[in-house]
Design an enzyme around this catalytic site. Structure first.
Site, mmCIF file in Angstrom:
data_model
loop_
_atom_site.group_PDB
_atom_site.id
_atom_site.type_symbol
_atom_site.label_atom_id
_atom_site.label_comp_id
_atom_site.label_asym_id
_atom_site.label_seq_id
_atom_site.Cartn_x
_atom_site.Cartn_y
_atom_site.Cartn_z
ATOM 1 N N HIS A 55 -9.303 -48.177 -5.191
ATOM 2 C CA HIS A 55 -8.348 -47.231 -4.612
ATOM 3 C C HIS A 55 -6.916 -47.728 -4.825
ATOM 4 C CE1 HIS A 55 -7.409 -44.099 -1.397
ATOM 5 N NE2 HIS A 55 -6.246 -44.682 -1.620
ATOM 6 N N HIS A 57 -2.800 -45.992 -6.241
ATOM 7 C CA HIS A 57 -2.009 -44.821 -6.645
ATOM 8 C C HIS A 57 -1.079 -45.271 -7.771
ATOM 9 C CE1 HIS A 57 -2.989 -42.212 -3.061
ATOM 10 N NE2 HIS A 57 -3.369 -43.415 -2.610
ATOM 11 N N GLN A 149 -2.033 -34.490 -2.041
ATOM 12 C CA GLN A 149 -1.397 -35.230 -0.954
ATOM 13 C C GLN A 149 -1.053 -34.339 0.244
ATOM 14 O OE1 GLN A 149 0.195 -38.942 -0.707
ATOM 15 N NE2 GLN A 149 -0.534 -37.961 1.161
ATOM 16 N N HIS A 207 -9.300 -39.327 1.041
ATOM 17 C CA HIS A 207 -8.593 -40.045 2.085
ATOM 18 C C HIS A 207 -9.117 -39.465 3.396
ATOM 19 C CE1 HIS A 207 -5.987 -41.054 -1.233
ATOM 20 N NE2 HIS A 207 -5.129 -41.707 -0.460
ATOM 21 N N GLU A 210 -7.494 -41.550 7.935
ATOM 22 C CA GLU A 210 -6.521 -42.649 7.826
ATOM 23 C C GLU A 210 -5.463 -42.466 8.913
ATOM 24 O OE1 GLU A 210 -3.540 -44.901 4.677
ATOM 25 O OE2 GLU A 210 -4.239 -42.878 4.237
ATOM 26 N N ASP A 306 -4.537 -50.052 -3.029
ATOM 27 C CA ASP A 306 -3.907 -48.836 -2.512
ATOM 28 C C ASP A 306 -2.499 -48.635 -3.069
ATOM 29 O OD1 ASP A 306 -3.570 -46.464 -1.203
ATOM 30 O OD2 ASP A 306 -3.623 -47.287 0.815
#
Length: 403
Positions: A55, A57, A149, A207, A210, A306
């Site tokens: 994971h 980005h 997102q 996701h 979280e 992440d």
């Protein structure tokens, strides 16, 4: 290539490894060198399969100078800061930052990466990373997640971008149910995402929960869908930090559902210990899912970096052992055997999360010659001494050598 005198995955005795045409051909004690064969002297060091970052980005990595800081340190400000910057994304700039990030990963022995890519505004970042994925495939294998997102139920545009991203070549369908406008929207988003994944035969990675809110319980919805559809191990839930705040009676029930479903859990210790607990006074919550308890219940848990130097996390260098160490500390997994065996979380568990076929990954005759060589004689020593990787080998070629 002949790698002499190495301990494979904490083995008590040393072996030699012969590599031919990118494949592991022999593993045995005291192999004789062939004429002209390249030799690496392992000196009793440890050999492990390559690290897997489940994971990250890549589209946001190394962007902090451009985006400006996240002053509150919260996830929500991080999203706001990034959302402003993404409006002016340039494809070449995204590729340049991602390529520098991959250079950091190469030095740290990471050869497999799952990257979420924000597709809410447009598909610029995805286009960039699809091109980069092909460019670097000889050194690193990248899975791309189409990540809305802003949440898939926020607009028809986002849903259109998500499906177009999958048609363009995204490997995984992403989502963020706890960030949707209501709980009902969150449940609808899971249903929609699972339908898209089935339609295009893709993996799923959300996701999920979280947040520090103990009422955020989308994980059970996702696990139930994975069970009902039979998608099981093709589905992953990232973060799941709300589990840190669930009561034990509910967790006991949840673990049964997770085990039945066969889904994967991905923890991100570095970033979540930074982002979570921001609304607490004291005591402050640790902000990580229940790695130890999940593992004890037979649920596959892997980890991810992440973020690297972006509005969500101001540090990071691609080192998965640093990620792992933070997780082991936070989850009270400091027994000797737990530490020594913990390499599996960022190797085999990660490979399972990415849904690799068994013949693709691992250290055995006939498998691709992908591995890392460390100076330490056990993974416990590697974690304690922190000397890093001596050699990283990919398809039988040295892609990093420690100077």
């Amino acid at each position: 290539m002949l790698i002499r005198n190495v301990r494979i995955e904490n083995a008590e005795s040393a072996s030699d490894i012969r590599v031919e045409k990118g494949i592991i051909r022999e593993i045995s004690a005291h192999l004789e060198a062939l004429e002209g064969e390249e030799i690496i002297e392992g000196q009793g060091g440890l050999v492990l399969p390559p690290f897997v970052d489940c994971h990250v980005h890549l589209d946001t990595c190394l962007s902090l100078d451009a985006t400006g800081p996240n002053l509150s340190g919260t996830l929500f400000e991080g999203i706001r800061v990034w959302s402003e910057y993404r409006k002016k994304l340039d494809k070449e700039e995204v590729k340049e930052r991602a390529l520098r990030t991959l250079g950091m990963y190469r030095k740290k022995g990471v050869q497999y990466i799952r990257s979420h890519v924000d597709i809410s505004n447009d598909l610029t970042a995805l286009e960039a990373l699809l091109e980069l994925k092909e460019q670097v495939r000889d050194e690193v294998e990248i899975q791309l997640v189409a990540f809305p997102q802003d949440g898939v139920m926020t607009s028809e545009k986002v849903r259109g971008n998500l499906e177009e991203a999958v048609r363009m070549g995204a490997d995984v369908v992403g989502g963020i149910p706890h960030f949707e406008l209501t709980r009902e929207h969150g449940e609808k988003s899971i249903q929609y995402i699972m339908e898209i994944a089935q339609k295009y035969d893709r993996l799923v990675d959300l996701h999920c929960d979280e947040i520090d809110d103990e009422q955020s319980r989308f994980l059970e919805v996702l696990a139930a869908k994975a069970y009902e559809t039979g998608m099981g191990s093709r589905v992953s839930a990232s973060h799941t930090t709300a589990m840190h705040s669930y009561n034990n009676a509910y967790c006991n029930k949840l673990f049964r559902v997770l085990s039945m479903s066969g889904i994967n859990i991905i923890a991100n210790p570095l970033v979540n210990v930074n982002l979570q607990g921001r609304f607490d006074t004291y005591p402050k919550r640790r902000g990580i899912t229940r790695v130890k308890e999940l593992s004890e219940n037979g649920i596959n848990v892997s980890m991810g970096h992440d973020d690297i130097y972006d509005p969500f996390y101001p540090l990071g260098n691609g080192d998965m052992t640093q990620v792992l160490l933070m997780g082991l500390h936070l989850c009270h997994m400091m027994g000797y055997q737990e530490l020594n065996d913990s390499y599996r979380i960022i190797t085999y568990n990660g490979a399972k999360t990415l849904n690799f076929e068994e013949e693709q990954y691992g250290l055995a005759v006939g498998k691709p010659a992908n591995f890392n060589l460390f100076k330490g004689r056990s993974f416990f020593e590697v974690l304690r001494e922190r000397e890093g990787i001596q050699y990283s080998v990919r398809k039988g070629k040295i892609i990093h050598r420690k100077e």
